[in-house]
Design a protein around this motif. Structure first.
Motif, PDB file in Angstrom:
ATOM      1  N   PRO A 125      -4.960  16.338  -1.575  1.00 35.76           N
ATOM      2  CA  PRO A 125      -6.075  15.536  -1.044  1.00 35.76           C
ATOM      3  C   PRO A 125      -6.182  14.178  -1.741  1.00 35.76           C
ATOM      4  O   PRO A 125      -6.076  14.096  -2.970  1.00 35.76           O
ATOM      5  N   GLY A 126      -6.368  13.118  -0.942  1.00 33.12           N
ATOM      6  CA  GLY A 126      -6.535  11.783  -1.487  1.00 33.12           C
ATOM      7  C   GLY A 126      -5.242  11.040  -1.759  1.00 33.12           C
ATOM      8  O   GLY A 126      -5.256   9.847  -2.037  1.00 33.12           O
ATOM      9  N   GLN A 127      -4.109  11.724  -1.684  1.00 29.56           N
ATOM     10  CA  GLN A 127      -2.831  11.074  -1.962  1.00 29.56           C
ATOM     11  C   GLN A 127      -2.279  10.362  -0.723  1.00 29.56           C
ATOM     12  O   GLN A 127      -2.611  10.706   0.403  1.00 29.56           O
ATOM     13  N   LYS A 128      -1.415   9.386  -0.992  1.00 28.16           N
ATOM     14  CA  LYS A 128      -0.718   8.710   0.093  1.00 28.16           C
ATOM     15  C   LYS A 128       0.522   9.504   0.478  1.00 28.16           C
ATOM     16  O   LYS A 128       1.190  10.070  -0.384  1.00 28.16           O
ATOM     17  N   ILE A 129       0.790   9.542   1.775  1.00 26.06           N
ATOM     18  CA  ILE A 129       1.998  10.207   2.273  1.00 26.06           C
ATOM     19  C   ILE A 129       3.168   9.266   2.032  1.00 26.06           C
ATOM     20  O   ILE A 129       3.120   8.090   2.399  1.00 26.06           O
ATOM     21  N   ALA A 130       4.202   9.771   1.395  1.00 30.48           N
ATOM     22  CA  ALA A 130       5.286   8.907   0.917  1.00 30.48           C
ATOM     23  C   ALA A 130       6.115   8.296   2.039  1.00 30.48           C
ATOM     24  O   ALA A 130       6.360   7.088   2.058  1.00 30.48           O
TER      25      ALA A 130
ATOM     26  N   GLY B 215       4.364   7.610   6.856  1.00 28.46           N
ATOM     27  CA  GLY B 215       4.384   7.138   5.480  1.00 28.46           C
ATOM     28  C   GLY B 215       3.336   6.073   5.222  1.00 28.46           C
ATOM     29  O   GLY B 215       3.048   5.234   6.086  1.00 28.46           O
ATOM     30  N   SER B 216       2.706   6.115   4.025  1.00 25.81           N
ATOM     31  CA  SER B 216       1.693   5.163   3.552  1.00 25.81           C
ATOM     32  C   SER B 216       0.286   5.461   4.068  1.00 25.81           C
ATOM     33  O   SER B 216      -0.666   4.819   3.639  1.00 25.81           O
ATOM     34  N   THR B 217       0.137   6.417   5.000  1.00 23.97           N
ATOM     35  CA  THR B 217      -1.205   6.819   5.419  1.00 23.97           C
ATOM     36  C   THR B 217      -1.788   7.764   4.357  1.00 23.97           C
ATOM     37  O   THR B 217      -1.075   8.267   3.498  1.00 23.97           O
ATOM     38  N   ILE B 218      -3.102   7.979   4.421  1.00 25.14           N
ATOM     39  CA  ILE B 218      -3.791   8.677   3.332  1.00 25.14           C
ATOM     40  C   ILE B 218      -4.249  10.072   3.759  1.00 25.14           C
ATOM     41  O   ILE B 218      -4.947  10.226   4.768  1.00 25.14           O
ATOM     42  N   ASN B 219      -3.857  11.075   2.999  1.00 19.77           N
ATOM     43  CA  ASN B 219      -4.283  12.458   3.234  1.00 19.77           C
ATOM     44  C   ASN B 219      -5.740  12.597   2.816  1.00 19.77           C
ATOM     45  O   ASN B 219      -6.142  12.162   1.734  1.00 19.77           O
ATOM     46  N   SER B 220      -6.544  13.242   3.671  1.00 22.16           N
ATOM     47  CA  SER B 220      -7.980  13.297   3.394  1.00 22.16           C
ATOM     48  C   SER B 220      -8.396  14.510   2.557  1.00 22.16           C
ATOM     49  O   SER B 220      -8.787  14.378   1.404  1.00 22.16           O
ATOM     50  N   ASN B 221      -8.293  15.721   3.129  1.00 20.66           N
ATOM     51  CA  ASN B 221      -8.942  16.848   2.448  1.00 20.66           C
ATOM     52  C   ASN B 221      -8.092  18.103   2.246  1.00 20.66           C
ATOM     53  O   ASN B 221      -8.520  19.022   1.576  1.00 20.66           O
ATOM     54  N   GLY B 222      -6.925  18.174   2.827  1.00 21.80           N
ATOM     55  CA  GLY B 222      -6.117  19.390   2.700  1.00 21.80           C
ATOM     56  C   GLY B 222      -4.835  19.144   1.917  1.00 21.80           C
ATOM     57  O   GLY B 222      -4.475  18.013   1.615  1.00 21.80           O
ATOM     58  N   THR B 223      -4.169  20.228   1.585  1.00 24.46           N
ATOM     59  CA  THR B 223      -2.869  20.135   0.912  1.00 24.46           C
ATOM     60  C   THR B 223      -1.800  20.657   1.862  1.00 24.46           C
ATOM     61  O   THR B 223      -2.002  21.688   2.512  1.00 24.46           O
TER      62      THR B 223
ATOM     63  N   LEU C 297       0.814  -1.218   0.000  1.00 18.73           N
ATOM     64  CA  LEU C 297       0.000   0.000   0.000  1.00 18.73           C
ATOM     65  C   LEU C 297       0.847   1.269   0.000  1.00 18.73           C
ATOM     66  O   LEU C 297       0.319   2.378  -0.004  1.00 18.73           O
ATOM     67  N   GLN C 298       2.162   1.118   0.013  1.00 19.10           N
ATOM     68  CA  GLN C 298       3.036   2.293   0.011  1.00 19.10           C
ATOM     69  C   GLN C 298       2.862   3.112  -1.279  1.00 19.10           C
ATOM     70  O   GLN C 298       2.545   2.565  -2.332  1.00 19.10           O
ATOM     71  N   ALA C 299       3.076   4.407  -1.135  1.00 19.78           N
ATOM     72  CA  ALA C 299       3.063   5.267  -2.329  1.00 19.78           C
ATOM     73  C   ALA C 299       4.201   4.836  -3.249  1.00 19.78           C
ATOM     74  O   ALA C 299       5.263   4.426  -2.798  1.00 19.78           O
ATOM     75  N   LYS C 300       3.963   4.920  -4.545  1.00 22.06           N
ATOM     76  CA  LYS C 300       4.987   4.506  -5.506  1.00 22.06           C
ATOM     77  C   LYS C 300       5.905   5.669  -5.885  1.00 22.06           C
ATOM     78  O   LYS C 300       7.031   5.466  -6.327  1.00 22.06           O
ATOM     79  N   GLU C 301       5.394   6.898  -5.684  1.00 24.94           N
ATOM     80  CA  GLU C 301       6.196   8.079  -6.033  1.00 24.94           C
ATOM     81  C   GLU C 301       5.832   9.233  -5.108  1.00 24.94           C
ATOM     82  O   GLU C 301       4.869   9.160  -4.346  1.00 24.94           O
ATOM     83  N   ALA C 302       6.617  10.303  -5.183  1.00 24.98           N
ATOM     84  CA  ALA C 302       6.378  11.470  -4.336  1.00 24.98           C
ATOM     85  C   ALA C 302       6.669  12.743  -5.123  1.00 24.98           C
ATOM     86  O   ALA C 302       7.528  12.759  -6.008  1.00 24.98           O
ATOM     87  N   GLU C 303       5.923  13.811  -4.772  1.00 21.97           N
ATOM     88  CA  GLU C 303       6.137  15.112  -5.412  1.00 21.97           C
ATOM     89  C   GLU C 303       7.077  15.917  -4.519  1.00 21.97           C
ATOM     90  O   GLU C 303       6.681  16.418  -3.461  1.00 21.97           O
ATOM     91  N   VAL C 304       8.328  16.025  -4.943  1.00 19.68           N
ATOM     92  CA  VAL C 304       9.398  16.559  -4.093  1.00 19.68           C
ATOM     93  C   VAL C 304       9.922  17.880  -4.657  1.00 19.68           C
ATOM     94  O   VAL C 304      10.000  18.066  -5.870  1.00 19.68           O
ATOM     95  N   MET C 305      10.265  18.791  -3.740  1.00 15.55           N
ATOM     96  CA  MET C 305      10.848  20.070  -4.129  1.00 15.55           C
ATOM     97  C   MET C 305      12.335  19.861  -4.437  1.00 15.55           C
ATOM     98  O   MET C 305      13.121  19.500  -3.574  1.00 15.55           O
ATOM     99  N   ARG C 306      12.716  20.063  -5.703  1.00 10.69           N
ATOM    100  CA  ARG C 306      14.103  19.939  -6.119  1.00 10.69           C
ATOM    101  C   ARG C 306      14.470  21.153  -6.981  1.00 10.69           C
ATOM    102  O   ARG C 306      13.787  21.437  -7.976  1.00 10.69           O
TER     103      ARG C 306
ATOM    104  N   VAL D  57      -5.744  13.189   8.308  1.00 10.14           N
ATOM    105  CA  VAL D  57      -5.059  12.037   7.717  1.00 10.14           C
ATOM    106  C   VAL D  57      -5.654  10.743   8.269  1.00 10.14           C
ATOM    107  O   VAL D  57      -5.882  10.610   9.471  1.00 10.14           O
ATOM    108  N   ASP D  58      -5.920   9.795   7.375  1.00 11.67           N
ATOM    109  CA  ASP D  58      -6.393   8.471   7.757  1.00 11.67           C
ATOM    110  C   ASP D  58      -5.177   7.596   8.067  1.00 11.67           C
ATOM    111  O   ASP D  58      -4.436   7.204   7.168  1.00 11.67           O
ATOM    112  N   GLU D  59      -4.971   7.301   9.353  1.00  9.54           N
ATOM    113  CA  GLU D  59      -3.809   6.522   9.775  1.00  9.54           C
ATOM    114  C   GLU D  59      -4.171   5.088  10.168  1.00  9.54           C
ATOM    115  O   GLU D  59      -3.393   4.377  10.784  1.00  9.54           O
TER     116      GLU D  59
END
Length: 641
Positions: free
Chosen positions: A159-164, A198-206, A128-137, A176-178
């Motif tokens: 919103p709705g994404q998994k925390i990496a 990591g792998s928990t799910i963000n619900s409604n905020g950014t 269930l882990q996230a496969k990728e992440a949006e990272v500041m580079r 966050v749904d933990e």
């Protein structure tokens, strides 16, 4: 070769003999007769049964015996005798050897499948882990594979994404749904400064967060590793099983020989008939179910605990839990919220707070954090402190503006002057369950800061549940007697041991152990020795890494109510192990007389192949019993006033 492949080979080459047995009453014989049976059984013995034979031989060379010894001797005896009988034109029973191997492997296939189902519940978390992440580079947000995320990366979560990975929120807020990690069904509100898993799910905020733990260091990876270790651990009761098996196998072989001699010598049976009874005894007695009783229950119990947010680290904990008489709890962060806040400042508030902040800037104590937070909120700028010195269990000293200053508890006040008014105020504040910190200059107290860490909303219910189970509850704290008693009265604790120095907690636990086994619940670095000393160490999931490492049970939700759940689950798992062992013993005790032909006169007998089938279903019943732990009710609720 896998057990499943060996089973299919045994089944495919045994089926023609089964068809032959069914058609024999109609005068239809298997083509090739005994030679076909010989070839088919030889393939089964050489391929499917080879690991049994190799294991039995390896044990024999070390002067030991195991479960495979009985299977190997039973099947080899039937096979070798059948070759002799075929040459001397007597009745053969090649099919017995082949069917026994097939049915034993059938039982192992079932148990392997059920064991995999039990352990896969945890492995699925990894998937269930996230496969990728949006990272500041380089000032831009880019999507990268999870494996390329490094510590310190700033990661954006929509919103709705998994925390990496694990980290701390630096910008924004959300819920966050933990549940997949902690077992907590309700989403948790997260804001700047809060930790995310990591792998928990963000619900409604950014929000943006800074990566703190990546790869195998994340909480999810550590949970998986802990559960794997627990499922492969060795419960002490297993030692009894091993000792029994060590004696049991030779006894069975002796019984088998006696069975053959009684039937052949005294009852006038043919060699073939006597041998069938002897082989049946060997096969029916194979203690496979006995060997499965402990590991399968341990695997299912620890797997279920992980889903509930309760990590049981090893099998030893399960046995210790059954005899626990006393539950000892740390106060700060365990019974209380662990977030102390300044409630009162006695004296010149500006001067007192400024001096206290100067000294506490170099301290990591929770009370120091409360003082610094208050200074920040009141825009108080602390002076620089020199010659800083921490005094364990008492407070801190330093030089501020050329004067000797101190901040600490009453243990620091040996030769310090304190006015009667301040003493009266101290008693009043402590009776209100507030911790009093003294602030002084040049051996004189100039003021006090009252700090309160309120009990968690669930602590009263949790302690009432423990008491309802007949357990004695004790609070063990470094705080002073009045504050500790006030909190204990509020939540219903039976006994208070206060004013304890961090290094002395383990000594108090050892003293309490004189009256029975003790479970200790804590979360701080200073709790680690007590967690290790206790018969059962229970670490709160929000605690320090060293405390979590020291505990035998870890509560991921940081909820004191889970102490009772952990004790209940451990008890049910251990009781299921004992139930499995009981039925495994009963099965062997009842099966051996039948297989030996004791009830032959009334028509009740067991051929080797039926004995093998019965043994397979015995193993299956033990595994099924363990799997039913997933349905066992863990009810710890009690009515509180």
């Amino acid at each position: 070769m896998t057990i499943t492949k060996r089973f299919w080979i045994a089944l495919i080459f045994s089926l023609p003999m089964l068809v032959g047995m069914i058609l024999m009453p109609f005068g239809i014989m298997i083509p090739g007769g005994e030679w076909t049976q010989f070839i088919l059984t030889t393939i089964v013995m050489a391929v499917a049964a080879r690991p049994f034979l190799q294991s039995a031989w390896a044990s024999f060379k070390k002067h030991h015996s195991n479960m495979d010894t009985l299977v190997a001797i039973g099947t080899a005896t039937a096979y070798i005798y059948s070759i002799y009988a075929m040459i001397t034109h007597q009745s053969v029973f090649f099919e017995s050897a082949a069917f026994v191997v097939t049915f034993v492997l059938l039982g192992q296939v079932f148990e392997e499948r059920m064991r995999n189902n039990a352990s896969n519940a945890i492995e699925k978390l990894v998937d269930l882990q996230a496969k990728e992440a949006e990272v500041m580079r380089d000032g831009k947000l880019v999507k990268i594979p999870l494996a390329e995320v490094v510590q310190g990366d700033l990661i954006k979560v929509k919103p709705g994404q998994k925390i990496a990975v694990d980290g701390v929120i630096t910008e924004g807020s959300s819920t966050v749904d933990e549940s997949m990690v902690t077992g907590e069904s309700m989403p948790v509100t997260k804001k700047i400064g809060d930790k995310v898993i990591g792998s928990t799910i963000n619900s409604n905020g950014t929000f943006m967060f800074k990566a703190e733990k990546v790869g195998s260091d994340t909480m999810l990876s550590q949970i998986v590793e802990l559960v794997k270790k627990a499922q492969n651990s060795h419960a002490p009761i297993q030692n009894l099983t091993d000792k029994v098996s060590e004696v049991f196998v030779p006894v069975v072989l002796i019984l088998s020989i006696l069975t053959f001699l009684v039937w052949y010598v005294f009852l006038g049976a043919t060699i073939a008939q006597a041998l069938i009874f002897a082989v049946s005894v060997v096969v029916i007695a194979c203690p496979c179910a006995l060997g499965l009783a402990t590991p399968t229950a341990l695997m299912v119990g620890t797997g279920r605990g992980a889903k509930m947010g309760i990590l049981i680290k090893n099998g030893e904990v399960l046995e210790e839990v059954n005899d626990v008489k006393t539950v000892v709890m740390d106060k700060t962060g365990t019974i209380t919220n662990g977030k102390p806040e300044v409630t009162d400042i006695v004296g010149d508030s500006q001067q007192v707070l400024k001096l206290a902040a100067a000294l506490e800037e170099s301290s990591e104590h929770p009370l120091a954090t409360a003082i610094l937070d208050k200074a920040k909120a009141d825009n108080v700028q602390a002076d620089k402190a020199d010659s800083f010195q921490a005094i364990e269990g008492k407070g801190v000293e330093a030089i501020v503006n050329g004067q000797k200053a101190f901040v600490g508890n009453d243990k620091l006040l040996n030769d310090v002057k304190i006015s009667a008014d301040l003493e009266n105020k101290m008693v009043q504040l402590q009776n209100e369950a507030k911790t009093v910190v003294f602030v002084g200059l040049n051996q004189e107290v100039i003021g006090m800061i009252a700090i309160q860490d309120a009990p968690k909303a669930t602590s009263k219910e949790a302690i009432a549940t423990l008491k309802a189970r007949g357990l004695r509850t004790v609070m063990l704290t470094g705080d002073n007697e009045r504050v500790a008693q006030a909190i204990a009265q509020e939540v219903g604790i039976d006994e208070v041991i206060a004013d304890v120095l961090p290094g002395d907690k383990a000594d108090h636990v050892e003293e309490l152990q004189k009256n029975g086994k003790v479970a200790f619940v804590g979360d701080g670095i200073n709790d680690a020795p007590a967690l290790t000393m206790a018969d059962v160490g229970i670490a709160m999931g929000s605690g320090t890494d060293i405390a979590i490492e020291s505990g035998g049970i870890v509560l991921m939700k940081n909820d004191l109510r889970d102490v009772a759940k952990a004790l209940e689950l451990s008890k049910k798992t251990f009781n299921r192990i004992k139930l499995n062992l009981f039925w495994a013993f009963v099965y062997n005790v009842l099966g051996i007389p039948v297989a030996a032909g004791l009830f032959f006169a009334v028509g009740l007998t067991l051929s080797p192949e039926l004995a093998g089938l019965a043994m397979a279903f015995s193993s299956l019943s033990v595994v099924t019993s363990s799997v039913l732990l997933n349905k066992a009710k863990i009810d710890t609720k009690v009515k509180t006033a």
